[in-house]
Motif scaffolding. Structure first.
Motif, PDB file in Angstrom:
ATOM      1  N   GLY A 341       3.627  -8.563  25.780  1.00 33.44           N
ATOM      2  CA  GLY A 341       4.788  -9.433  25.712  1.00 33.44           C
ATOM      3  C   GLY A 341       5.456  -9.437  24.357  1.00 33.44           C
ATOM      4  N   GLN A 342       4.911  -8.690  23.396  1.00 31.70           N
ATOM      5  CA  GLN A 342       5.510  -8.589  22.073  1.00 31.70           C
ATOM      6  C   GLN A 342       5.871  -7.131  21.778  1.00 31.70           C
ATOM      7  N   ALA A 343       6.613  -6.927  20.697  1.00 28.95           N
ATOM      8  CA  ALA A 343       7.043  -5.584  20.327  1.00 28.95           C
ATOM      9  C   ALA A 343       6.294  -5.048  19.111  1.00 28.95           C
ATOM     10  N   CYS A 344       5.822  -5.937  18.246  1.00 27.38           N
ATOM     11  CA  CYS A 344       5.260  -5.489  16.970  1.00 27.38           C
ATOM     12  C   CYS A 344       4.063  -6.333  16.544  1.00 27.38           C
ATOM     13  N   ALA A 345       3.205  -5.714  15.745  1.00 26.10           N
ATOM     14  CA  ALA A 345       2.140  -6.420  15.043  1.00 26.10           C
ATOM     15  C   ALA A 345       2.010  -5.798  13.655  1.00 26.10           C
ATOM     16  N   LEU A 346       2.032  -6.624  12.628  1.00 25.73           N
ATOM     17  CA  LEU A 346       1.883  -6.141  11.253  1.00 25.73           C
ATOM     18  C   LEU A 346       0.485  -6.426  10.750  1.00 25.73           C
ATOM     19  N   ALA A 347      -0.068  -5.486   9.999  1.00 22.30           N
ATOM     20  CA  ALA A 347      -1.410  -5.640   9.444  1.00 22.30           C
ATOM     21  C   ALA A 347      -1.341  -5.647   7.930  1.00 22.30           C
ATOM     22  N   LEU A 348      -1.943  -6.654   7.331  1.00 27.89           N
ATOM     23  CA  LEU A 348      -2.042  -6.743   5.873  1.00 27.89           C
ATOM     24  C   LEU A 348      -3.446  -6.337   5.454  1.00 27.89           C
ATOM     25  N   ALA A 349      -3.541  -5.269   4.643  1.00 29.73           N
ATOM     26  CA  ALA A 349      -4.836  -4.814   4.141  1.00 29.73           C
ATOM     27  C   ALA A 349      -5.126  -5.468   2.797  1.00 29.73           C
ATOM     28  N   GLY A 350      -6.303  -5.182   2.256  1.00 31.59           N
ATOM     29  CA  GLY A 350      -6.732  -5.821   1.021  1.00 31.59           C
ATOM     30  C   GLY A 350      -6.001  -5.280  -0.199  1.00 31.59           C
ATOM     31  N   PRO A 351      -5.737  -6.124  -1.189  1.00 33.60           N
ATOM     32  CA  PRO A 351      -5.083  -5.668  -2.424  1.00 33.60           C
ATOM     33  C   PRO A 351      -5.999  -4.748  -3.226  1.00 33.60           C
ATOM     34  N   GLN A 352      -5.398  -3.728  -3.822  1.00 31.40           N
ATOM     35  CA  GLN A 352      -6.130  -2.733  -4.601  1.00 31.40           C
ATOM     36  C   GLN A 352      -5.480  -2.574  -5.973  1.00 31.40           C
ATOM     37  N   GLN A 353      -6.298  -2.349  -6.990  1.00 32.30           N
ATOM     38  CA  GLN A 353      -5.776  -2.064  -8.321  1.00 32.30           C
ATOM     39  C   GLN A 353      -5.407  -0.580  -8.424  1.00 32.30           C
ATOM     40  N   GLU A 354      -4.280  -0.304  -9.068  1.00 34.35           N
ATOM     41  CA  GLU A 354      -3.787   1.073  -9.137  1.00 34.35           C
ATOM     42  C   GLU A 354      -3.148   1.316 -10.504  1.00 34.35           C
ATOM     43  N   LEU A 355      -3.387   2.481 -11.066  1.00 31.98           N
ATOM     44  CA  LEU A 355      -2.748   2.888 -12.310  1.00 31.98           C
ATOM     45  C   LEU A 355      -1.503   3.696 -11.993  1.00 31.98           C
ATOM     46  N   PHE A 356      -0.444   3.527 -12.813  1.00 34.30           N
ATOM     47  CA  PHE A 356       0.793   4.274 -12.603  1.00 34.30           C
ATOM     48  C   PHE A 356       1.488   4.457 -13.944  1.00 34.30           C
ATOM     49  N   LEU A 357       2.491   5.298 -13.935  1.00 33.03           N
ATOM     50  CA  LEU A 357       3.282   5.530 -15.146  1.00 33.03           C
ATOM     51  C   LEU A 357       4.523   4.657 -15.096  1.00 33.03           C
ATOM     52  N   ASP A 358       4.730   3.834 -16.121  1.00 33.32           N
ATOM     53  CA  ASP A 358       5.923   2.990 -16.162  1.00 33.32           C
ATOM     54  C   ASP A 358       7.124   3.828 -16.596  1.00 33.32           C
ATOM     55  N   PRO A 359       8.332   3.271 -16.597  1.00 33.20           N
ATOM     56  CA  PRO A 359       9.530   4.051 -16.951  1.00 33.20           C
ATOM     57  C   PRO A 359       9.469   4.706 -18.332  1.00 33.20           C
ATOM     58  N   ASP A 360       8.651   4.155 -19.205  1.00 30.84           N
ATOM     59  CA  ASP A 360       8.524   4.743 -20.545  1.00 30.84           C
ATOM     60  C   ASP A 360       7.450   5.819 -20.601  1.00 30.84           C
ATOM     61  N   GLY A 361       6.809   6.088 -19.474  1.00 27.65           N
ATOM     62  CA  GLY A 361       5.777   7.108 -19.447  1.00 27.65           C
ATOM     63  C   GLY A 361       4.405   6.618 -19.824  1.00 27.65           C
ATOM     64  N   ALA A 362       4.257   5.330 -20.024  1.00 28.38           N
ATOM     65  CA  ALA A 362       2.954   4.766 -20.392  1.00 28.38           C
ATOM     66  C   ALA A 362       2.157   4.429 -19.140  1.00 28.38           C
ATOM     67  N   VAL A 363       0.841   4.486 -19.255  1.00 28.76           N
ATOM     68  CA  VAL A 363      -0.033   4.147 -18.133  1.00 28.76           C
ATOM     69  C   VAL A 363      -0.136   2.623 -18.018  1.00 28.76           C
ATOM     70  N   ALA A 364       0.123   2.113 -16.841  1.00 32.02           N
ATOM     71  CA  ALA A 364       0.053   0.673 -16.597  1.00 32.02           C
ATOM     72  C   ALA A 364      -0.710   0.418 -15.305  1.00 32.02           C
ATOM     73  N   ALA A 365      -1.076  -0.831 -15.088  1.00 33.77           N
ATOM     74  CA  ALA A 365      -1.822  -1.209 -13.886  1.00 33.77           C
ATOM     75  C   ALA A 365      -0.983  -2.143 -13.028  1.00 33.77           C
ATOM     76  N   ARG A 366      -1.175  -2.063 -11.732  1.00 35.56           N
ATOM     77  CA  ARG A 366      -0.501  -2.947 -10.791  1.00 35.56           C
ATOM     78  C   ARG A 366      -1.414  -3.170  -9.593  1.00 35.56           C
ATOM     79  N   THR A 367      -1.075  -4.153  -8.786  1.00 35.97           N
ATOM     80  CA  THR A 367      -1.822  -4.433  -7.568  1.00 35.97           C
ATOM     81  C   THR A 367      -0.973  -4.031  -6.377  1.00 35.97           C
ATOM     82  N   VAL A 368      -1.573  -3.265  -5.467  1.00 31.90           N
ATOM     83  CA  VAL A 368      -0.854  -2.801  -4.284  1.00 31.90           C
ATOM     84  C   VAL A 368      -1.632  -3.191  -3.034  1.00 31.90           C
ATOM     85  N   ALA A 369      -0.919  -3.241  -1.913  1.00 34.77           N
ATOM     86  CA  ALA A 369      -1.547  -3.509  -0.619  1.00 34.77           C
ATOM     87  C   ALA A 369      -0.790  -2.730   0.444  1.00 34.77           C
TER      88      ALA A 369
END
Length: 406
Positions: A341-369
């Motif tokens: 009777g529905q069209a969609c179901a969204l699933a939220l997974a656990g947050p993970q820590q991730e390293l990435f390069l910021d606009p200045d090229g420096a290594v930074a950390a963020r949380t993704v899910a």
């Protein structure tokens, strides 16, 4: 004379249990008065009288009834209880009866069956202080200890830990090979019926996106302190989904027939909750019309209710999209099933820590899910799913918009 019929309370059950009458037989009642409590596989629902008159009961507490069955009558002024015709049996199957115990406590037949299976004595049940003991009460209050507790008890006793199961197992033999079996709780049986119907009838597809939730977590912590409520990614995701209703109406629609989609009047968002008593999916009604703090308050109320497992059927019905929560830290992705009777179901997974390069090229950390979308391919295509997820992602990455701050 007006019949009191059992309504269709959900799509998962074909029979219910009449738990108790709230008004004595032969007593006067007014229109709108609650007269009986009926138990489904997941909830207890009060039935109200449609008219004023005198109640005549046709079924005893603890009896099995099906949608459409007559369980009693309301006699108009001038009629007498004796003048009412006998009501037909509520079911052609043998009707189990509830039994009274010392102190006026009613223990339903399904509850007594489970008590026997699990070896639970009546004294233990009476100590709970309930007026009516249902099968779900037994499952909730007398379930076996978690595996960790059982292992600790075995170790303290100097014995080897035994294998534990959610319900008391029964032994059987076939030839010389012993087997184990266990009865599934009624809540899990209802989940099983929904899953089976979904897989048999809905051609589902799945898409997942990665979301930077660093800002969302910071805002959630701030709002939790302000509102004095538990606020996290689930509340923000639910709000983001609700705010996407007008831009993506098909994600909240239902398939009327092969050529027609029935659009919804608002976003009625279900959210999964499971604290070990079974899976419940209460619905935030008209979430698309609610402010963020109103959504937080609704979810907070659900969290309190799920601890006791005392949802009303009306709180579990009417959803047109579902948010499923799998946000333990070790869960990186989950594929939900689309509720019939529905069209969609969204699933939220656990947050993970991730390293990435910021606009200045420096290594930074963020949380993704990861946020995944399972969808009915008869209503939506892959591009629709991606666009919907991109909107939800954008809202989660600018969470101040969910509070009306931007």
């Amino acid at each position: 004379m007006t019949e009191i019929r059992v309504p269709k309370l959900n799509n998962n059950d074909t029979e219910y249990t009449l738990v108790e009458w709230l008004v004595d037989d032969g007593k006067p009642i007014a229109a709108g008065d609650p007269v009986a409590v009926v138990e489904t596989s997941k909830a207890a629902e009060e039935l109200e009288s449609a008219t004023e008159g005198v109640l005549r009961q046709s079924l005893e507490p603890g009896s099995v009834c099906a949608p459409g069955d007559v369980i009693g009558h309301v006699l108009a002024p001038g009629e007498t209880v004796e003048a009412a015709p006998a009501a037909p049996a509520a079911s052609t199957a043998p009707v189990p009866r509830a039994e009274s115990s010392p102190g006026g406590v009613t223990i339903t037949k399904p509850a007594r069956v489970l008590m026997t299976e699990w070896g639970i004595g009546e004294e233990q049940v009476l100590a709970w202080g309930l007026k009516v003991v249902r099968r779900t009460d037994v499952e909730r209050l007398a379930g076996p200890a978690p595996a960790e507790e059982a292992a600790a008890e075995s170790e303290a006793a100097g014995t080897r830990p035994a294998v534990t199961t959610p319900t008391a197992p029964t032994h059987s033999t076939k030839g010389t090979v012993p087997t184990l079996s266990q009865a599934l709780p009624s809540v899990q049986q209802a989940v099983g019926r929904s899953v089976l119907t979904s897989h048999q009838t809905i051609p589902a597809a799945y898409t997942v996106v990665k979301v930077d939730v660093t800002k969302a977590q910071t805002l959630a912590a701030r709002e939790g302190k302000r509102l004095r409520r538990l606020v996290g990614l689930p509340e923000l995701l639910l709000s983001a989904v609700a705010r996407s209703y007008r831009a993506f109406p098909l994600c909240f629609a239902r398939l009327a027939d092969a050529r027609t989609a029935e659009l919804a009047d608002a976003a009625h968002v279900g959210v999964t909750m499971d604290v070990g008593q079974g899976l419940f999916v209460p619905v935030v009604e008209r979430a698309s019309d609610l402010a963020f703090e109103e959504i937080v308050e609704a979810v907070s109320g659900f969290r309190r209710t799920v601890m006791s497992g005392t949802f009303r059927e009306s709180e579990l019905s009417g959803g047109n999209i579902t948010v499923t929560l799998h946000n333990d830290l070790d869960v990186v992705a989950a594929v939900p099933f689309v509720f019939p009777g529905q069209a969609c179901a969204l699933a939220l997974a656990g947050p993970q820590q991730e390293l990435f390069l910021d606009p200045d090229g420096a290594v930074a950390a963020r949380t993704v899910a990861n946020v995944g979308l399972a969808y009915d391919h008869r209503l939506l295509n892959g591009r629709d799913a991606v666009l919907f997820l991109q909107r939800v992602k954008a809202l989660l990455q600018t969470p101040e918009k969910l509070l009306g701050e931007a």
